[in-house]
Motif scaffolding. Structure first.
Motif, PDB file in Angstrom:
ATOM      1  N   MET A  91       0.836  -1.185   0.000  1.00  0.00           N
ATOM      2  CA  MET A  91       0.000   0.000   0.000  1.00  0.00           C
ATOM      3  C   MET A  91       0.876   1.242   0.000  1.00  0.00           C
ATOM      4  N   ARG A  92       0.366   2.283  -0.528  1.00  0.00           N
ATOM      5  CA  ARG A  92       1.091   3.542  -0.660  1.00  0.00           C
ATOM      6  C   ARG A  92       2.454   3.344  -1.308  1.00  0.00           C
ATOM      7  N   GLY A  93       2.507   2.456  -2.319  1.00  0.00           N
ATOM      8  CA  GLY A  93       3.722   2.285  -3.085  1.00  0.00           C
ATOM      9  C   GLY A  93       4.773   1.425  -2.422  1.00  0.00           C
ATOM     10  N   THR A  94       4.475   0.778  -1.320  1.00  0.00           N
ATOM     11  CA  THR A  94       5.442  -0.093  -0.672  1.00  0.00           C
ATOM     12  C   THR A  94       4.799  -1.442  -0.419  1.00  0.00           C
ATOM     13  N   ASP A  95       5.631  -2.406  -0.072  1.00  0.00           N
ATOM     14  CA  ASP A  95       5.103  -3.720   0.274  1.00  0.00           C
ATOM     15  C   ASP A  95       4.828  -3.834   1.767  1.00  0.00           C
ATOM     16  N   THR A  96       5.134  -2.786   2.517  1.00  0.00           N
ATOM     17  CA  THR A  96       4.920  -2.806   3.952  1.00  0.00           C
ATOM     18  C   THR A  96       3.464  -2.477   4.255  1.00  0.00           C
ATOM     19  N   PRO A  97       2.778  -3.369   4.976  1.00  0.00           N
ATOM     20  CA  PRO A  97       1.375  -3.081   5.301  1.00  0.00           C
ATOM     21  C   PRO A  97       1.280  -1.858   6.211  1.00  0.00           C
ATOM     22  N   ARG A  98       0.216  -1.127   6.053  1.00  0.00           N
ATOM     23  CA  ARG A  98      -0.012   0.036   6.903  1.00  0.00           C
ATOM     24  C   ARG A  98      -0.380  -0.432   8.294  1.00  0.00           C
ATOM     25  N   SER A  99      -0.137   0.440   9.248  1.00  0.00           N
ATOM     26  CA  SER A  99      -0.465   0.132  10.627  1.00  0.00           C
ATOM     27  C   SER A  99      -1.011   1.396  11.277  1.00  0.00           C
ATOM     28  N   SER A 100      -2.021   1.210  12.097  1.00  0.00           N
ATOM     29  CA  SER A 100      -2.608   2.329  12.823  1.00  0.00           C
ATOM     30  C   SER A 100      -3.346   1.774  14.022  1.00  0.00           C
ATOM     31  N   PRO A 101      -3.197   2.416  15.169  1.00  0.00           N
ATOM     32  CA  PRO A 101      -3.958   1.964  16.329  1.00  0.00           C
ATOM     33  C   PRO A 101      -5.463   2.222  16.174  1.00  0.00           C
ATOM     34  N   LEU A 102      -5.839   3.016  15.178  1.00  0.00           N
ATOM     35  CA  LEU A 102      -7.246   3.329  14.946  1.00  0.00           C
ATOM     36  C   LEU A 102      -7.960   2.269  14.099  1.00  0.00           C
ATOM     37  N   VAL A 103      -7.181   1.394  13.458  1.00  0.00           N
ATOM     38  CA  VAL A 103      -7.763   0.400  12.554  1.00  0.00           C
ATOM     39  C   VAL A 103      -7.661  -0.986  13.194  1.00  0.00           C
ATOM     40  N   PRO A 104      -8.803  -1.570  13.536  1.00  0.00           N
ATOM     41  CA  PRO A 104      -8.789  -2.904  14.151  1.00  0.00           C
ATOM     42  C   PRO A 104      -8.237  -3.962  13.196  1.00  0.00           C
ATOM     43  N   ASP A 105      -7.727  -5.035  13.759  1.00  0.00           N
ATOM     44  CA  ASP A 105      -7.167  -6.121  12.955  1.00  0.00           C
ATOM     45  C   ASP A 105      -8.186  -6.700  11.984  1.00  0.00           C
ATOM     46  N   THR A 106      -9.451  -6.754  12.387  1.00  0.00           N
ATOM     47  CA  THR A 106     -10.476  -7.310  11.501  1.00  0.00           C
ATOM     48  C   THR A 106     -10.639  -6.468  10.234  1.00  0.00           C
ATOM     49  N   VAL A 107     -10.540  -5.166  10.372  1.00  0.00           N
ATOM     50  CA  VAL A 107     -10.651  -4.277   9.219  1.00  0.00           C
ATOM     51  C   VAL A 107      -9.394  -4.392   8.366  1.00  0.00           C
ATOM     52  N   ARG A 108      -8.247  -4.403   8.997  1.00  0.00           N
ATOM     53  CA  ARG A 108      -6.976  -4.556   8.275  1.00  0.00           C
ATOM     54  C   ARG A 108      -6.998  -5.846   7.453  1.00  0.00           C
ATOM     55  N   ALA A 109      -7.491  -6.936   8.055  1.00  0.00           N
ATOM     56  CA  ALA A 109      -7.547  -8.223   7.361  1.00  0.00           C
ATOM     57  C   ALA A 109      -8.529  -8.171   6.186  1.00  0.00           C
ATOM     58  N   GLU A 110      -9.651  -7.490   6.365  1.00  0.00           N
ATOM     59  CA  GLU A 110     -10.643  -7.397   5.278  1.00  0.00           C
ATOM     60  C   GLU A 110     -10.088  -6.600   4.102  1.00  0.00           C
ATOM     61  N   ILE A 111      -9.353  -5.539   4.373  1.00  0.00           N
ATOM     62  CA  ILE A 111      -8.729  -4.773   3.283  1.00  0.00           C
ATOM     63  C   ILE A 111      -7.686  -5.635   2.584  1.00  0.00           C
ATOM     64  N   ALA A 112      -6.872  -6.343   3.364  1.00  0.00           N
ATOM     65  CA  ALA A 112      -5.761  -7.121   2.802  1.00  0.00           C
ATOM     66  C   ALA A 112      -6.216  -8.352   2.022  1.00  0.00           C
ATOM     67  N   ARG A 113      -7.392  -8.867   2.293  1.00  0.00           N
ATOM     68  CA  ARG A 113      -7.798 -10.116   1.648  1.00  0.00           C
ATOM     69  C   ARG A 113      -8.234  -9.947   0.190  1.00  0.00           C
ATOM     70  N   HIS A 114      -8.388  -8.726  -0.254  1.00  0.00           N
ATOM     71  CA  HIS A 114      -8.829  -8.471  -1.627  1.00  0.00           C
ATOM     72  C   HIS A 114      -7.656  -8.093  -2.526  1.00  0.00           C
ATOM     73  N   ASP A 115      -7.693  -8.586  -3.760  1.00  0.00           N
ATOM     74  CA  ASP A 115      -6.695  -8.224  -4.761  1.00  0.00           C
ATOM     75  C   ASP A 115      -7.225  -7.006  -5.515  1.00  0.00           C
ATOM     76  N   TRP A 116      -7.084  -5.851  -4.926  1.00  0.00           N
ATOM     77  CA  TRP A 116      -7.645  -4.621  -5.462  1.00  0.00           C
ATOM     78  C   TRP A 116      -7.114  -4.303  -6.855  1.00  0.00           C
ATOM     79  N   ALA A 117      -5.850  -4.598  -7.099  1.00  0.00           N
ATOM     80  CA  ALA A 117      -5.236  -4.258  -8.387  1.00  0.00           C
ATOM     81  C   ALA A 117      -5.839  -5.043  -9.547  1.00  0.00           C
ATOM     82  N   SER A 118      -6.474  -6.170  -9.271  1.00  0.00           N
ATOM     83  CA  SER A 118      -7.044  -6.986 -10.352  1.00  0.00           C
ATOM     84  C   SER A 118      -8.464  -6.569 -10.730  1.00  0.00           C
ATOM     85  N   VAL A 119      -9.019  -5.590 -10.031  1.00  0.00           N
ATOM     86  CA  VAL A 119     -10.388  -5.132 -10.275  1.00  0.00           C
ATOM     87  C   VAL A 119     -10.336  -3.741 -10.905  1.00  0.00           C
ATOM     88  N   VAL A 120     -11.181  -3.501 -11.884  1.00  0.00           N
ATOM     89  CA  VAL A 120     -11.246  -2.181 -12.505  1.00  0.00           C
ATOM     90  C   VAL A 120     -12.147  -1.283 -11.655  1.00  0.00           C
TER      91      VAL A 120
END
Length: 159
Positions: free
Chosen positions: A1-30
């Motif tokens: 994300m944001r041009g790097t392979d390092t996942p974003r981290s924030s104390p404001l974003v729960p792990d469940t939300v982070r996992a839901e964002i990460a589970r999708h291959d966004w680049a393969s969808v138009v």
């Protein structure tokens, strides 16, 4: 994300939300803007951090008027993960509910034999129905209550 392979981290974003964002291959969808939807991961992350404008920024990418774009179902899954985590601020809750109402205000693109984008979004929202009902019980007459009422009415109509 944001041009790097390092996942974003924030104390404001729960792990469940982070996992839901990460589970999708966004680049393969138009995206609705015509580009690969990889940039939606950052937009959804900003929304998950509680930035109301990030929810409104999804218009034109995930939905436009009464049309849903290909990333709509995945984005709705992320939004419902944010909802389940309990957005802390009123402005964030209102922006999230507005976005869900916008998604459910689109025309159904499925057939009686398959769940199109609309059906997939509706299924995500139905999974969080008990939490939506609590908004109506806690704040009738509020902006959040009006959005929740609209969402529930649309879910009843599409059932």
């Amino acid at each position: 994300m944001r041009g790097t392979d390092t996942p974003r981290s924030s104390p404001l974003v729960p792990d469940t939300v982070r996992a839901e964002i990460a589970r999708h291959d966004w680049a393969s969808v138009v995206c609705g803007c015509g580009r690969p939807a990889a940039h939606l991961a950052d937009m959804l992350w900003d929304a998950a951090e509680g930035h109301p404008a990030a929810f409104h920024a999804l218009q034109g990418h995930v939905f436009t008027g009464a049309r849903l774009w290909p990333p709509a179902a995945a984005a709705c899954g992320v939004l419902m993960a944010v909802w389940a985590a309990g957005p802390p601020r009123q402005a964030t809750r209102e922006a999230l509910l507005w976005t869900l109402l916008s998604l459910l205000s689109a025309e159904d693109d499925g057939t009686p034999y398959e769940a199109g984008l609309y059906g997939q979004c509706a299924a995500h929202v139905r999974a969080g129905l008990p939490l939506l009902v609590t908004v109506l019980e806690a704040g009738p007459g509020s902006v959040s209550g009006a959005y929740a009422e609209g969402i529930l009415e649309l879910l009843v109509l599409s059932a």
